[in-house]
Enzyme design. Structure first.
Site, PDB file in Angstrom:
ATOM      1  N   TRP A  59       0.811  -1.223   0.000  1.00 24.15           N
ATOM      2  CA  TRP A  59       0.000   0.000   0.000  1.00 24.15           C
ATOM      3  C   TRP A  59       0.838   1.264   0.000  1.00 24.15           C
ATOM      4  O   TRP A  59       1.810   1.355   0.754  1.00 24.15           O
ATOM      5  CB  TRP A  59      -0.875  -0.002   1.261  1.00 24.15           C
ATOM      6  CG  TRP A  59      -1.500   1.318   1.593  1.00 24.15           C
ATOM      7  CD1 TRP A  59      -0.905   2.370   2.226  1.00 24.15           C
ATOM      8  CD2 TRP A  59      -2.835   1.733   1.311  1.00 24.15           C
ATOM      9  NE1 TRP A  59      -1.791   3.411   2.361  1.00 24.15           N
ATOM     10  CE2 TRP A  59      -2.985   3.047   1.803  1.00 24.15           C
ATOM     11  CE3 TRP A  59      -3.934   1.122   0.690  1.00 24.15           C
ATOM     12  CZ2 TRP A  59      -4.184   3.758   1.705  1.00 24.15           C
ATOM     13  CZ3 TRP A  59      -5.125   1.834   0.595  1.00 24.15           C
ATOM     14  CH2 TRP A  59      -5.236   3.136   1.096  1.00 24.15           C
ATOM     15  N   MET A  60       0.473   2.250  -0.808  1.00 22.36           N
ATOM     16  CA  MET A  60       1.060   3.586  -0.673  1.00 22.36           C
ATOM     17  C   MET A  60      -0.050   4.615  -0.572  1.00 22.36           C
ATOM     18  O   MET A  60      -1.113   4.448  -1.168  1.00 22.36           O
ATOM     19  CB  MET A  60       1.987   3.930  -1.845  1.00 22.36           C
ATOM     20  CG  MET A  60       1.303   4.590  -3.010  1.00 22.36           C
ATOM     21  SD  MET A  60       2.364   5.136  -4.383  1.00 22.36           S
ATOM     22  CE  MET A  60       3.800   5.715  -3.640  1.00 22.36           C
ATOM     23  N   ASN A  61       0.198   5.699   0.191  1.00 25.00           N
ATOM     24  CA  ASN A  61      -0.673   6.872   0.089  1.00 25.00           C
ATOM     25  C   ASN A  61       0.171   8.136  -0.054  1.00 25.00           C
ATOM     26  O   ASN A  61       0.984   8.177  -0.991  1.00 25.00           O
ATOM     27  CB  ASN A  61      -1.789   6.907   1.138  1.00 25.00           C
ATOM     28  CG  ASN A  61      -1.402   6.844   2.590  1.00 25.00           C
ATOM     29  OD1 ASN A  61      -0.893   5.840   3.044  1.00 25.00           O
ATOM     30  ND2 ASN A  61      -1.665   7.890   3.345  1.00 25.00           N
ATOM     31  N   ASP A  62       0.011   9.129   0.761  1.00 23.94           N
ATOM     32  CA  ASP A  62       0.540  10.478   0.496  1.00 23.94           C
ATOM     33  C   ASP A  62       2.021  10.524   0.086  1.00 23.94           C
ATOM     34  O   ASP A  62       2.855   9.852   0.700  1.00 23.94           O
ATOM     35  CB  ASP A  62       0.473  11.359   1.751  1.00 23.94           C
ATOM     36  CG  ASP A  62      -0.795  11.221   2.530  1.00 23.94           C
ATOM     37  OD1 ASP A  62      -1.739  10.602   2.042  1.00 23.94           O
ATOM     38  OD2 ASP A  62      -0.828  11.732   3.660  1.00 23.94           O
ATOM     39  N   GLN A  78       3.916   7.623   2.107  1.00 19.22           N
ATOM     40  CA  GLN A  78       3.295   6.806   3.133  1.00 19.22           C
ATOM     41  C   GLN A  78       3.185   5.372   2.614  1.00 19.22           C
ATOM     42  O   GLN A  78       2.594   5.132   1.552  1.00 19.22           O
ATOM     43  CB  GLN A  78       1.899   7.348   3.460  1.00 19.22           C
ATOM     44  CG  GLN A  78       1.928   8.683   4.177  1.00 19.22           C
ATOM     45  CD  GLN A  78       2.250   8.527   5.650  1.00 19.22           C
ATOM     46  OE1 GLN A  78       1.379   8.204   6.442  1.00 19.22           O
ATOM     47  NE2 GLN A  78       3.498   8.771   6.029  1.00 19.22           N
ATOM     48  N   PHE A 122       3.487   9.501  10.177  1.00 18.05           N
ATOM     49  CA  PHE A 122       2.560  10.108   9.233  1.00 18.05           C
ATOM     50  C   PHE A 122       3.292  11.145   8.369  1.00 18.05           C
ATOM     51  O   PHE A 122       4.499  11.327   8.467  1.00 18.05           O
ATOM     52  CB  PHE A 122       1.397  10.752   9.997  1.00 18.05           C
ATOM     53  CG  PHE A 122       0.313   9.774  10.427  1.00 18.05           C
ATOM     54  CD1 PHE A 122       0.514   8.402  10.369  1.00 18.05           C
ATOM     55  CD2 PHE A 122      -0.919  10.233  10.888  1.00 18.05           C
ATOM     56  CE1 PHE A 122      -0.486   7.508  10.756  1.00 18.05           C
ATOM     57  CE2 PHE A 122      -1.920   9.355  11.262  1.00 18.05           C
ATOM     58  CZ  PHE A 122      -1.706   7.994  11.210  1.00 18.05           C
ATOM     59  N   SER A 123       2.510  11.870   7.583  1.00 18.48           N
ATOM     60  CA  SER A 123       3.080  12.712   6.522  1.00 18.48           C
ATOM     61  C   SER A 123       3.893  13.894   7.034  1.00 18.48           C
ATOM     62  O   SER A 123       3.725  14.327   8.175  1.00 18.48           O
ATOM     63  CB  SER A 123       1.960  13.218   5.619  1.00 18.48           C
ATOM     64  OG  SER A 123       1.460  12.125   4.899  1.00 18.48           O
ATOM     65  N   ASP A 196       0.840  16.702   9.710  1.00 19.00           N
ATOM     66  CA  ASP A 196       1.327  16.963   8.351  1.00 19.00           C
ATOM     67  C   ASP A 196       2.082  18.287   8.256  1.00 19.00           C
ATOM     68  O   ASP A 196       1.708  19.192   7.491  1.00 19.00           O
ATOM     69  CB  ASP A 196       0.165  16.925   7.336  1.00 19.00           C
ATOM     70  CG  ASP A 196      -0.671  15.661   7.465  1.00 19.00           C
ATOM     71  OD1 ASP A 196      -0.111  14.650   7.919  1.00 19.00           O
ATOM     72  OD2 ASP A 196      -1.865  15.687   7.134  1.00 19.00           O
ATOM     73  N   GLU A 259      -6.034  18.442   6.086  1.00 17.65           N
ATOM     74  CA  GLU A 259      -4.850  17.586   6.079  1.00 17.65           C
ATOM     75  C   GLU A 259      -3.833  18.112   5.068  1.00 17.65           C
ATOM     76  O   GLU A 259      -4.177  18.785   4.092  1.00 17.65           O
ATOM     77  CB  GLU A 259      -5.249  16.157   5.694  1.00 17.65           C
ATOM     78  CG  GLU A 259      -6.219  15.515   6.671  1.00 17.65           C
ATOM     79  CD  GLU A 259      -6.548  14.081   6.298  1.00 17.65           C
ATOM     80  OE1 GLU A 259      -6.133  13.182   7.033  1.00 17.65           O
ATOM     81  OE2 GLU A 259      -7.230  13.861   5.283  1.00 17.65           O
TER      82      GLU A 259
HETATM   83  N1  DQQ Z   1      -2.513  10.491   5.474  1.00 18.22           N
HETATM   84  C1  DQQ Z   1      -1.521  10.446   6.518  1.00 18.22           C
HETATM   85  C2  DQQ Z   1      -1.796  11.623   7.379  1.00 18.22           C
HETATM   86  C3  DQQ Z   1      -2.552  12.534   6.494  1.00 18.22           C
HETATM   87  C4  DQQ Z   1      -3.391  11.598   5.688  1.00 18.22           C
HETATM   88  C5  DQQ Z   1      -1.595   9.122   7.210  1.00 18.22           C
HETATM   89  C6  DQQ Z   1      -3.886  12.188   4.409  1.00 18.22           C
HETATM   90  O1  DQQ Z   1      -0.603  12.202   7.864  1.00 18.22           O
HETATM   91  O2  DQQ Z   1      -3.311  13.476   7.195  1.00 18.22           O
HETATM   92  O3  DQQ Z   1      -1.340   8.059   6.344  1.00 18.22           O
HETATM   93  O4  DQQ Z   1      -4.155  11.218   3.451  1.00 18.22           O
END
Ligand code: DQQ
Length: 517
Positions: A59-62, A78, A122-123, A196, A259
């Site tokens: 998994w990837m996010n920000d 992330q 986190f980010s 963030d 965010e």
């Molecule tokens: N994703 C991070 C947070 C941020 C959110 C956690 C936004 O730091 O607020 O994975 O997608």
């Protein structure tokens, strides 16, 4: 957090989920190298993009802390290294010489068990301080109810702002400060969240913007100042949103939590990006360097669909380049079973239009992926209303640039795959000449272009990033069953004489096996 059903997952919850998914998931111990069986499956998953960055599995996010250092672009993100679901956030790391071809590096930041980031890193952002690349990020930890800062209904986690410094020029080893540099939110704000961090330097010190908000008042960005990055003085909100009357258990859904604030100078204005209610808002306006207050003057949606939590950086040639998280739009069970979820958008170069509004275009480095240019011949044989097949991308991987002046005729531009599914439908109705409808969503046409409309699309496996007049973007996901490679066809339904030009290119994969390295 928004979009993350598991936003307050604990490490124990997460491990249960991860072990139940173990059969299909990629396990990444310290470096993101996919297990052999999963590698084979991922390499043959035709929904996986071929030229968008994503980790080899899971998994990837920000995007986090993009930075140019010693001749290389570094992009962190992330990452859940254990499974293709959100949870146990680490910072993944990829490095590139051109923002297009990537090498996956070992995980940059991992939670320290029992520490202030024990439940996740986190980010955050990256900056160079006294010649040392430094990360500032949000650590989360399980705490008693009176210390909780994420107020989304589950009330378990505290967010603090943490620092880590690079120990080598490849940015492979990071040393964390064991204690947070900002340990609590300001007592004057009853925060909905506190995360963030975005860092920048002014003549009188370092400034730090943190995403936050208050119930009933809306989202906000909290501003801090420091001389040494270790001791921070809270100043005031940089900017507040407006109460919009919406209520939701999760304040990210009601706009009461912003965010991933990203704040930077753009031309003669400043630009603030933030993510809330499932969308990314851009604002441009005036930043008063004496009062340190920001007054937005214009605003809009940065992207209208599967795009969230973007983060920008300054390239060495002065371009402001933005990365964003392209989200999944299929059920969690499906992407968890697929063994991968999420990808990074293409790099978007941000500029300020003469009207003070945001403009964006894909960085020209991406052009190196183009195969031979094809120009669709437009016949102009009278005002013939026609269905015209413009182009076909053999492996769902290509770029299309189309200019039209629709005058008094309607048109439709349809992207569909060989099995018949429509992936994206653009419609224009001359009764509403200021509007283009993309899959039911209204985008505004640039009224200064003398009636000309430009549509620029990048297709890759299961995603289309579409840009309208370099002003608006819409990132669409499309899925189909089975692994058979699909062709993607683009067709025009309308008056041929309205088409000015149509160029297309097949785009080359950045790796031989869809593992994007
Ligand atoms: N994703 C991070 C947070 C941020 C959110 C956690 C936004 O730091 O607020 O994975 O997608």
């Amino acid at each position: 957090m928004s979009h993350n059903k598991r936003s307050t997952i604990t490490r124990r919850d997460f491990l249960v989920t991860a072990s139940s998914l173990a059969a299909t998931c990629v396990f990444i111990p310290s470096a993101p190298c996919a297990a052999t069986k999963a590698r084979f499956e991922l390499a043959h998953d035709s929904l996986r993009p071929q030229y968008h960055l994503l980790p080899p599995g899971s998994w990837m996010n920000d995007p986090n802390g993009p930075i140019w250092w010693k001749g290389k672009y570094h992009l962190f993100y992330q990452l859940n290294p254990h499974a293709a679901v959100w949870g146990d956030m680490h910072w993944g790391h990829a490095v590139s010489a051109d923002m297009v071809h990537w090498k996956h590096e070992p995980v940059a930041l991992a939670p320290t068990p029992g520490g202030p980031d024990g439940e996740g890193c986190f980010s955050g952002s990256a900056v160079v301080i006294n010649g040392v690349p430094t990360l500032i990020y949000t650590g989360v930890q399980n705490v008693p109810p009176d210390q909780v800062t994420i107020h989304d209904g589950t009330e378990r986690l505290r967010e603090v702002q943490m620092l880590a410094t690079a120990e080598d020029d490849m940015l492979l080893r990071w040393k964390k400060l064991s204690e947070p540099v900002v340990a609590t939110p300001p007592p004057s704000v009853k925060v909905t969240g506190f995360r963030d961090p975005c860092l920048w330097k002014e003549e009188d010190g370092w400034y730090l913007a943190v995403g936050s908000g208050e119930r009933g008042k809306g989202g906000c960005v909290l501003l801090y100042r420091s001389q040494d990055l270790l001791h921070w003085e809270y100043l005031h909100p940089l900017v507040w949103g407006k109460p919009n009357g919406k209520r939701a258990v999760n304040p990210c859904e009601s706009g009461e939590m912003w965010e991933c604030p990203d704040f930077f100078q753009l031309g003669d204005r400043h630009c603030l990006l933030y993510s809330t209610e499932g969308q990314v808002i851009w604002t441009t306006g005036h930043y008063d360097r004496k009062t340190h207050l920001y007054t937005p003057e214009q605003q809009g949606l940065l992207d209208c669909d599967a795009y969230y939590a973007p983060k920008s950086f300054l390239a060495p040639d002065g371009r402001r380049v933005l990365w964003g998280w392209i989200q999944e739009r299929r059920p969690e069970a499906e992407y968890a079973a697929a063994g991968w979820a999420g990808m990074m958008s293409l790099p978007r170069v941000l500029t300020l239009g003469q009207d003070g509004r945001l403009r964006m275009s894909v960085a020209e480095e991406v052009r190196q992926l183009r195969g031979p240019e094809r120009q669709t011949q437009i016949r102009h044989n009278g005002n013939l209303s026609a269905a015209l097949s413009l182009v076909e991308f053999a492996s769902c991987c290509g770029e299309l640039k189309l200019n039209t002046r629709p005058a008094s005729n309607s048109f439709e531009l349809q992207f569909s795959i060989s099995s018949g599914t429509t992936c994206l439908l653009v419609k224009y109705d001359p009764a509403k000449p200021k509007e283009i409808i993309v899959d039911g969503q209204s985008l505004t046409v640039d009224s200064e272009n003398g009636g000309e409309i430009q549509l620029h699309a990048f297709v890759d496996g299961s995603v289309i990033e579409l840009f309208l007049d370099n002003r608006q973007a819409i990132t669409k996901r499309f899925y189909y069953t089975g692994n058979a490679q699909q062709k993607l066809r683009v067709a025009w339904q309308g008056d041929e004489s309205d088409l000015i030009s149509c160029f297309s290119w097949e785009l080359s994969p950045i790796s031989a096996d869809r593992l994007t390295r």
